[in-house]
Design a protein around this motif. Sequence first.
Motif, PDB file in Angstrom:
ATOM      1  N   GLU A 206       0.831  -1.199   0.000  1.00 42.39           N
ATOM      2  CA  GLU A 206       0.000   0.000   0.000  1.00 42.39           C
ATOM      3  C   GLU A 206       0.869   1.254   0.000  1.00 42.39           C
ATOM      4  OE1 GLU A 206      -3.291   0.286  -0.124  1.00 42.39           O
ATOM      5  OE2 GLU A 206      -3.545  -1.884  -0.295  1.00 42.39           O
ATOM      6  N   ALA A 207       0.407   2.267  -0.678  1.00 46.80           N
ATOM      7  CA  ALA A 207       1.105   3.549  -0.688  1.00 46.80           C
ATOM      8  C   ALA A 207       0.353   4.546   0.174  1.00 46.80           C
ATOM      9  CB  ALA A 207       1.213   4.067  -2.118  1.00 46.80           C
ATOM     10  N   THR A 208       0.912   5.729   0.321  1.00 49.11           N
ATOM     11  CA  THR A 208       0.268   6.758   1.154  1.00 49.11           C
ATOM     12  C   THR A 208      -0.299   7.891   0.316  1.00 49.11           C
ATOM     13  OG1 THR A 208       2.384   7.893   1.437  1.00 49.11           O
ATOM     14  CG2 THR A 208       1.762   6.264   3.099  1.00 49.11           C
ATOM     15  N   ILE A 209      -0.325   7.729  -1.003  1.00 55.58           N
ATOM     16  CA  ILE A 209      -0.864   8.779  -1.864  1.00 55.58           C
ATOM     17  C   ILE A 209      -1.833   8.149  -2.865  1.00 55.58           C
ATOM     18  CG2 ILE A 209       1.167  10.263  -1.651  1.00 55.58           C
ATOM     19  CD1 ILE A 209       2.010   9.266  -4.436  1.00 55.58           C
ATOM     20  N   SER A 210      -2.764   8.985  -3.354  1.00 53.34           N
ATOM     21  CA  SER A 210      -3.674   8.611  -4.431  1.00 53.34           C
ATOM     22  C   SER A 210      -3.687   9.749  -5.437  1.00 53.34           C
ATOM     23  CB  SER A 210      -5.096   8.376  -3.900  1.00 53.34           C
ATOM     24  OG  SER A 210      -5.116   7.303  -2.983  1.00 53.34           O
ATOM     25  N   VAL A 211      -3.810   9.405  -6.708  1.00 56.14           N
ATOM     26  CA  VAL A 211      -3.802  10.404  -7.776  1.00 56.14           C
ATOM     27  C   VAL A 211      -5.188  10.453  -8.395  1.00 56.14           C
ATOM     28  CG1 VAL A 211      -2.794  11.089  -9.974  1.00 56.14           C
ATOM     29  CG2 VAL A 211      -1.357  10.028  -8.222  1.00 56.14           C
ATOM     30  N   VAL A 212      -5.771  11.660  -8.469  1.00 52.56           N
ATOM     31  CA  VAL A 212      -7.089  11.857  -9.057  1.00 52.56           C
ATOM     32  C   VAL A 212      -6.901  12.552 -10.403  1.00 52.56           C
ATOM     33  CG1 VAL A 212      -9.341  12.936  -8.785  1.00 52.56           C
ATOM     34  CG2 VAL A 212      -8.144  12.034  -6.781  1.00 52.56           C
ATOM     35  N   PRO A 213      -7.326  11.928 -11.494  1.00 55.71           N
ATOM     36  CA  PRO A 213      -7.168  12.589 -12.806  1.00 55.71           C
ATOM     37  C   PRO A 213      -8.183  13.721 -12.987  1.00 55.71           C
ATOM     38  CG  PRO A 213      -8.302  10.490 -13.050  1.00 55.71           C
ATOM     39  CD  PRO A 213      -7.883  10.581 -11.609  1.00 55.71           C
ATOM     40  N   GLU A 257      -3.650   7.563   6.365  1.00 52.77           N
ATOM     41  CA  GLU A 257      -4.839   6.784   6.691  1.00 52.77           C
ATOM     42  C   GLU A 257      -5.601   6.458   5.403  1.00 52.77           C
ATOM     43  OE1 GLU A 257      -7.448   4.591   8.192  1.00 52.77           O
ATOM     44  OE2 GLU A 257      -6.060   5.493   9.627  1.00 52.77           O
ATOM     45  N   PRO A 258      -5.664   5.193   4.986  1.00 53.42           N
ATOM     46  CA  PRO A 258      -6.296   4.848   3.700  1.00 53.42           C
ATOM     47  C   PRO A 258      -7.776   5.201   3.635  1.00 53.42           C
ATOM     48  CG  PRO A 258      -4.958   3.023   4.528  1.00 53.42           C
ATOM     49  CD  PRO A 258      -5.058   4.023   5.621  1.00 53.42           C
ATOM     50  N   VAL A 259      -8.502   5.130   4.746  1.00 54.16           N
ATOM     51  CA  VAL A 259      -9.933   5.428   4.719  1.00 54.16           C
ATOM     52  C   VAL A 259     -10.156   6.897   4.394  1.00 54.16           C
ATOM     53  CG1 VAL A 259     -12.066   5.418   6.055  1.00 54.16           C
ATOM     54  CG2 VAL A 259     -10.427   3.567   6.332  1.00 54.16           C
ATOM     55  N   ARG A 260      -9.424   7.757   5.037  1.00 56.84           N
ATOM     56  CA  ARG A 260      -9.559   9.188   4.744  1.00 56.84           C
ATOM     57  C   ARG A 260      -9.210   9.458   3.280  1.00 56.84           C
ATOM     58  NH1 ARG A 260      -5.819  11.604   9.482  1.00 56.84           N
ATOM     59  NH2 ARG A 260      -6.704  10.484  11.260  1.00 56.84           N
ATOM     60  N   ARG A 265     -10.815  10.849  -2.163  1.00 60.02           N
ATOM     61  CA  ARG A 265     -10.727  10.544  -3.601  1.00 60.02           C
ATOM     62  C   ARG A 265     -12.123  10.449  -4.220  1.00 60.02           C
ATOM     63  NH1 ARG A 265     -11.275   6.506  -6.920  1.00 60.02           N
ATOM     64  NH2 ARG A 265     -11.877   5.082  -5.232  1.00 60.02           N
ATOM     65  N   ILE A 266     -13.028   9.698  -3.543  1.00 59.94           N
ATOM     66  CA  ILE A 266     -14.387   9.541  -4.083  1.00 59.94           C
ATOM     67  C   ILE A 266     -15.111  10.884  -4.119  1.00 59.94           C
ATOM     68  CG2 ILE A 266     -16.627   8.464  -3.648  1.00 59.94           C
ATOM     69  CD1 ILE A 266     -15.138   6.078  -2.462  1.00 59.94           C
ATOM     70  N   ALA A 267     -14.982  11.661  -3.037  1.00 59.09           N
ATOM     71  CA  ALA A 267     -15.653  12.959  -2.998  1.00 59.09           C
ATOM     72  C   ALA A 267     -15.126  13.884  -4.094  1.00 59.09           C
ATOM     73  CB  ALA A 267     -15.470  13.592  -1.620  1.00 59.09           C
ATOM     74  N   LEU A 324     -10.520  -4.058   7.422  1.00 55.27           N
ATOM     75  CA  LEU A 324      -9.114  -4.415   7.218  1.00 55.27           C
ATOM     76  C   LEU A 324      -8.648  -4.073   5.805  1.00 55.27           C
ATOM     77  CD1 LEU A 324      -8.888  -7.885   9.010  1.00 55.27           C
ATOM     78  CD2 LEU A 324      -8.197  -5.660   9.888  1.00 55.27           C
ATOM     79  N   ARG A 325      -9.601  -3.875   4.872  1.00 55.20           N
ATOM     80  CA  ARG A 325      -9.220  -3.471   3.516  1.00 55.20           C
ATOM     81  C   ARG A 325      -8.463  -2.152   3.534  1.00 55.20           C
ATOM     82  NH1 ARG A 325      -7.733  -1.399  -0.247  1.00 55.20           N
ATOM     83  NH2 ARG A 325      -8.481  -1.367  -2.406  1.00 55.20           N
ATOM     84  N   TYR A 326      -8.728  -1.318   4.524  1.00 50.43           N
ATOM     85  CA  TYR A 326      -8.089  -0.006   4.615  1.00 50.43           C
ATOM     86  C   TYR A 326      -7.057   0.048   5.742  1.00 50.43           C
ATOM     87  CZ  TYR A 326     -11.989   1.231   1.625  1.00 50.43           C
ATOM     88  OH  TYR A 326     -12.897   1.278   0.605  1.00 50.43           O
ATOM     89  N   ARG A 327      -6.581  -1.104   6.189  1.00 50.47           N
ATOM     90  CA  ARG A 327      -5.544  -1.152   7.215  1.00 50.47           C
ATOM     91  C   ARG A 327      -4.287  -1.779   6.617  1.00 50.47           C
ATOM     92  NH1 ARG A 327      -5.349   1.710  11.449  1.00 50.47           N
ATOM     93  NH2 ARG A 327      -4.319   0.083  12.649  1.00 50.47           N
ATOM     94  N   THR A 328      -3.140  -1.294   7.020  1.00 51.35           N
ATOM     95  CA  THR A 328      -1.878  -1.854   6.552  1.00 51.35           C
ATOM     96  C   THR A 328      -1.025  -2.264   7.734  1.00 51.35           C
ATOM     97  OG1 THR A 328      -0.861   0.342   6.485  1.00 51.35           O
ATOM     98  CG2 THR A 328      -1.866  -0.483   4.450  1.00 51.35           C
TER      99      THR A 328
END
Length: 518
Positions: A206-213, A257-260, A265-267, A324-328
Amino acid sequence: MIPIVVCIIIALLCAVISGVIAFLAGVNHRKKIAEFTIGSAEQEAKRIVSDAIKTAEAKKKEAVLEGKDEIHRQRAEAEKELNERRKEVQRQERRIQQKEETLDKKLESLEAKDEILNNKNKQADERLAEAEAVKKSQFEMLERISGFTVEQAKDFLMKNLEDELTHEKAVKLMEFEQQTRDDAENSAREIISMAIQRCAADHVAEATISVVPLPNDEMKGRIIGREGRNIRAIETMTGVDLIIDDTPEAITLSSFEPVRREVARIALEKLISDGRIHPARIEEMIEKARREVDATIKQEGERAIIEAGVNGIHPELVKLLGRLRYRTSYGQNVLNHSLEVAYLSGVMASELGLDPTIARRAGLLHDIGKALDHEIEGSHVDIGVDVARKYKESETVIHAIQAHHGDVEAKTVIACIVQAADAISAARPGARRENLENYIKRLEKLEGVASSFEGVERCYAIQAGREIRIMVKPDIITDDRMILLARDICQKIENDLEYPGQIKVNIIRESRAIEYAK
């Protein structure tokens, strides 16, 4: 005048006398009629009485005749029944007589057999006495030849036999132990290697960043908003750091925190597709994104139990599995790690002839405590044991959870299998990254320090831990109290934590008044 009156009186007297005579004549006539009527009635009565007497006599004779006929019929029936009973009694007597004769014959036969048995018993006793005499003579002969008594001979033989058995037993035990040890090591290597070969797991951490196009670079300005109000609203409500740089048509979301990060990202994707970007719309989309993430957590939990091939798991445990899907753990996704452990445990249990379903269940739930370790005090092992016991899991599964890190001694084969599968999943190349886990723990401690103060509503560590953004309750923390709270939080961070560089403590106090025009 007088003669006329006298004539009248005389006439009246004559009339009266005529009336009296006529009345007496009528009375006499009616008397005669009555007497005639009475005479006729007496004759009729006598005739009726005579007829009644005759009829009664006839009825009496008929009744007597019927009674005699009934008596005769009943007497005939009684005689017939008596004859039948007499015949039945005679048949029973003949049957009893035959049985008595049969019993007499059997008794005579038994007496004959008894006599034969007595003779055979006498013969057997005689032969037994002869055998005892022969046995005694043989023992006496053996004692003279060997020079031992019976007891001494028994002791001698038993001693020799025990010495031989002890030596043979020691040799066999050594051989069996060595053979068993060699076979066990070979079997363990084969089973573990086979399980590893059959486990095609993902090596991506898992990484700590997400990219939104973005559809175009103009959208960056709309996301930032006038004087940066939109980007501040997004960062404040989600606790995620938005990085808007020169990267074309892309925005980077940074959060440990993956959940945040997923909510943001979705918002953000919803806001970009909707096109209306302002603080009120941002808040609405973030709430929708949170609900979507909750639904995704449930779906991920259900997917995990289907992939693991287990059933009957409590719905609350399914939700915890989805979390657990959002826990590392050291950069390794905990849900994927749990599925991998479940699969490895099932393979090894099948090779050992155990129930693979229980093994997969224990492997899937072994890290369930990590879904709550940031909310409840204690290690994830203790939390997992309490949760599994709360939702009525079996003692085998609970013990496997308790023993998978060696906190207690593994007492079942399933617990040993889960322990080995957990070690295999964690030790494979590329599964974990130590630095990422330490980084996440440091940021969680930073948020924990800020949350420990009274009046703090929410807090988010952003900018890779270089800034802590704290939302306070306006009815508890005043503007003057904010300055003192910021100083207290800084002091506690300096005393309790180790961190590189400096940390910015940013406290936000916001009061809102909302009303609707109708």
